[in-house]
Design a protein around this motif. Structure first.
Motif, PDB file in Angstrom:
ATOM      1  N   GLY A  14       0.783  -1.227   0.000  1.00  0.00           N
ATOM      2  CA  GLY A  14       0.000   0.000   0.000  1.00  0.00           C
ATOM      3  C   GLY A  14       0.814   1.275   0.000  1.00  0.00           C
ATOM      4  O   GLY A  14       0.422   2.267  -0.635  1.00  0.00           O
ATOM      5  N   MET A  17       1.882   2.048  -3.557  1.00  0.00           N
ATOM      6  CA  MET A  17       0.709   2.346  -4.379  1.00  0.00           C
ATOM      7  C   MET A  17       0.173   3.743  -4.082  1.00  0.00           C
ATOM      8  O   MET A  17      -0.118   4.531  -4.998  1.00  0.00           O
ATOM      9  CB  MET A  17      -0.364   1.286  -4.138  1.00  0.00           C
ATOM     10  CG  MET A  17       0.060  -0.098  -4.607  1.00  0.00           C
ATOM     11  SD  MET A  17      -0.869  -1.456  -3.826  1.00  0.00           S
ATOM     12  CE  MET A  17      -2.479  -1.219  -4.575  1.00  0.00           C
ATOM     13  N   SER A  64      -8.818   0.410  -0.662  1.00  0.00           N
ATOM     14  CA  SER A  64      -8.316  -0.326   0.501  1.00  0.00           C
ATOM     15  C   SER A  64      -7.315  -1.378   0.062  1.00  0.00           C
ATOM     16  O   SER A  64      -7.452  -1.987  -1.002  1.00  0.00           O
ATOM     17  CB  SER A  64      -9.466  -0.976   1.275  1.00  0.00           C
ATOM     18  OG  SER A  64     -10.260  -1.778   0.431  1.00  0.00           O
ATOM     19  N   CYS A  65      -6.294  -1.594   0.896  1.00  0.00           N
ATOM     20  CA  CYS A  65      -5.299  -2.631   0.646  1.00  0.00           C
ATOM     21  C   CYS A  65      -4.851  -3.163   2.009  1.00  0.00           C
ATOM     22  O   CYS A  65      -3.891  -2.657   2.590  1.00  0.00           O
ATOM     23  CB  CYS A  65      -4.125  -2.072  -0.157  1.00  0.00           C
ATOM     24  SG  CYS A  65      -2.935  -3.329  -0.680  1.00  0.00           S
ATOM     25  N   ASP A  92     -11.346  -2.315  -3.653  1.00  0.00           N
ATOM     26  CA  ASP A  92     -10.539  -3.117  -2.731  1.00  0.00           C
ATOM     27  C   ASP A  92      -9.431  -3.805  -3.507  1.00  0.00           C
ATOM     28  O   ASP A  92      -9.688  -4.586  -4.421  1.00  0.00           O
ATOM     29  CB  ASP A  92     -11.390  -4.157  -2.004  1.00  0.00           C
ATOM     30  CG  ASP A  92     -10.540  -4.950  -1.034  1.00  0.00           C
ATOM     31  OD1 ASP A  92      -9.785  -4.323  -0.260  1.00  0.00           O
ATOM     32  OD2 ASP A  92     -10.604  -6.191  -1.070  1.00  0.00           O
ATOM     33  N   MET A  93      -8.180  -3.506  -3.126  1.00  0.00           N
ATOM     34  CA  MET A  93      -7.009  -4.048  -3.807  1.00  0.00           C
ATOM     35  C   MET A  93      -6.285  -5.080  -2.951  1.00  0.00           C
ATOM     36  O   MET A  93      -5.162  -5.473  -3.251  1.00  0.00           O
ATOM     37  CB  MET A  93      -6.092  -2.893  -4.246  1.00  0.00           C
ATOM     38  CG  MET A  93      -6.834  -1.861  -5.087  1.00  0.00           C
ATOM     39  SD  MET A  93      -5.822  -0.606  -5.862  1.00  0.00           S
ATOM     40  CE  MET A  93      -5.105  -1.514  -7.243  1.00  0.00           C
ATOM     41  N   SER A  94      -6.962  -5.515  -1.883  1.00  0.00           N
ATOM     42  CA  SER A  94      -6.461  -6.613  -1.067  1.00  0.00           C
ATOM     43  C   SER A  94      -6.638  -7.928  -1.834  1.00  0.00           C
ATOM     44  O   SER A  94      -7.285  -7.973  -2.878  1.00  0.00           O
ATOM     45  CB  SER A  94      -7.243  -6.703   0.248  1.00  0.00           C
ATOM     46  OG  SER A  94      -7.513  -5.428   0.794  1.00  0.00           O
ATOM     47  N   THR A  95      -6.060  -8.997  -1.295  1.00  0.00           N
ATOM     48  CA  THR A  95      -6.360 -10.332  -1.809  1.00  0.00           C
ATOM     49  C   THR A  95      -7.241 -11.029  -0.782  1.00  0.00           C
ATOM     50  O   THR A  95      -6.809 -11.293   0.346  1.00  0.00           O
ATOM     51  CB  THR A  95      -5.082 -11.146  -2.053  1.00  0.00           C
ATOM     52  OG1 THR A  95      -4.284 -10.483  -3.035  1.00  0.00           O
ATOM     53  CG2 THR A  95      -5.414 -12.543  -2.549  1.00  0.00           C
ATOM     54  N   ASP A 117     -13.380  -5.194  -7.142  1.00  0.00           N
ATOM     55  CA  ASP A 117     -12.272  -5.933  -6.526  1.00  0.00           C
ATOM     56  C   ASP A 117     -11.127  -5.889  -7.526  1.00  0.00           C
ATOM     57  O   ASP A 117     -11.285  -6.203  -8.701  1.00  0.00           O
ATOM     58  CB  ASP A 117     -12.668  -7.361  -6.136  1.00  0.00           C
ATOM     59  CG  ASP A 117     -13.062  -8.244  -7.308  1.00  0.00           C
ATOM     60  OD1 ASP A 117     -13.984  -7.873  -8.047  1.00  0.00           O
ATOM     61  OD2 ASP A 117     -12.458  -9.327  -7.460  1.00  0.00           O
ATOM     62  N   PRO A 119      -7.333  -6.902  -7.024  1.00  0.00           N
ATOM     63  CA  PRO A 119      -6.071  -7.344  -6.434  1.00  0.00           C
ATOM     64  C   PRO A 119      -4.911  -7.145  -7.404  1.00  0.00           C
ATOM     65  O   PRO A 119      -5.121  -6.972  -8.614  1.00  0.00           O
ATOM     66  CB  PRO A 119      -6.316  -8.822  -6.142  1.00  0.00           C
ATOM     67  CG  PRO A 119      -7.388  -9.222  -7.111  1.00  0.00           C
ATOM     68  CD  PRO A 119      -8.262  -8.018  -7.273  1.00  0.00           C
ATOM     69  N   ALA A 127       4.925  -2.288  -6.681  1.00  0.00           N
ATOM     70  CA  ALA A 127       4.147  -1.252  -6.004  1.00  0.00           C
ATOM     71  C   ALA A 127       4.911   0.059  -5.977  1.00  0.00           C
ATOM     72  O   ALA A 127       4.342   1.135  -6.196  1.00  0.00           O
ATOM     73  CB  ALA A 127       3.812  -1.705  -4.584  1.00  0.00           C
TER      74      ALA A 127
END
Length: 295
Positions: A14, A17, A64-65, A92-95, A117, A119, A127
């Motif tokens: 994050g 990014m 969000s990450c 949302d850029m989380s996995t 979504d 990811p 990043a």
């Protein structure tokens, strides 16, 4: 009208990014649970929110990450859901699990908030450099709205399908990543045991059919025994758990991925979870009685 962009989660991925969003000139507000991680970005011109709720109320685009499905749900179905304005876009850029992404989309849509979504892959290096691969699930119009932000953070942006499909494609990515890392590990242990020069070996094979991002970027780290993480073992294990859960739901065998999950588990048991995921080679070294590189 220029949209205000909020970024939540300034971890290994994050931070880079968010820095690239700021570098691209976007009006950026950030929040992180450990506030000190925001200091450098604030010094460069980012705004610091006092809470996720404050950030969500002030920004039209909320990114969000964070670490895992429960963390995303606590964040997006809590402060963001109750504070974001209708017409906002949450990315949302989380996995997380594909189903977890769909739960977020449904809840946010009920309040007139769009969701993607998205990811990423490319490690901390990608990043930092803004060269990530971004796999996006969601409506076409929302993807186009988000494209300027994606282009600030990534080099390859692919709209792969519906909400949740981004996460599925990311799990495909992780199957390939760990399988490749196992191959790199086996090859380097074999080379070490055979007595050939490791750096010359990498030079010889990297440009041919065996070449890969993992070999080029993680092979030299293994030789130098540099375990600094582009992505930690603990986070890799979280992703593999998601792979195995999803595979169980659809009835697909994951022979190699399941074995790699167990190899990483032995490293976690030895307290190595914060090392880079390329430390997978240590599990094979133990089996072989050989230690790679270190010169």
């Amino acid at each position: 009208m220029t949209e205000r962009v909020g970024f939540i989660g300034l971890g290994i991925m994050g931070r880079g990014m968010a820095a690239n969003l700021l570098k691209a000139g976007f009006d950026l507000t950030v929040w992180n649970r450990t506030s000190g991680r925001a200091d450098e970005l604030v010094a460069q011109g980012a705004n610091l929110a006092a809470s996720p709720a404050e950030l969500a109320a002030q920004c039209q685009v909320i990114i969000s990450c964070v670490s895992d499905t429960p963390d995303v749900h606590a964040l997006l179905l809590g402060d963001v859901l109750t504070s974001a304005q209708p017409g906002s876009l949450v990315i949302d850029m989380s996995t997380i699990s594909p189903q977890g992404a769909r739960v977020c989309a449904e809840a946010l849509a009920a309040r007139g908030i769009a969701f993607l979504d998205a990811p990423v892959s490319g490690g901390s290096e990608g990043a930092a450099k803004g060269t990530l691969s971004i796999m996006v699930g969601g409506a076409t119009e929302d993807v186009e709205r988000a494209r300027p932000y994606f282009e600030a953070m990534g080099k390859t942006i692919t709209h792969v399908g519906r909400v949740g499909d981004g996460q599925t494609v990311k799990l495909v990515n992780q199957i390939l990543v760990v399988g490749t890392m196992l191959s790199v590990s086996e090859a380097l242990v074999f080379a070490q045991a055979s007595g050939v020069d490791l750096e010359r070996t990498l030079a010889a094979v990297s440009g041919g059919a065996a070449g890969s991002w993992t070999l080029t970027n993680r092979g030299p780290q293994c030789i130098k025994r540099d375990w600094r993480p582009g992505f930690t073992i603990d986070l890799q294990q979280k992703d593999l758990r998601l792979v195995l859960q999803a595979a169980d739901q659809i009835g697909v065998p994951m022979l190699g991925t399941g074995m790699i999950f167990q190899l990483y588990r032995t490293l976690q048991a030895d307290g190595l979870g914060e090392e880079g995921n390329h430390a997978l080679i240590k599990a094979l070294e133990r089996l072989a009685g050989v230690e790679v590189g270190g010169l």
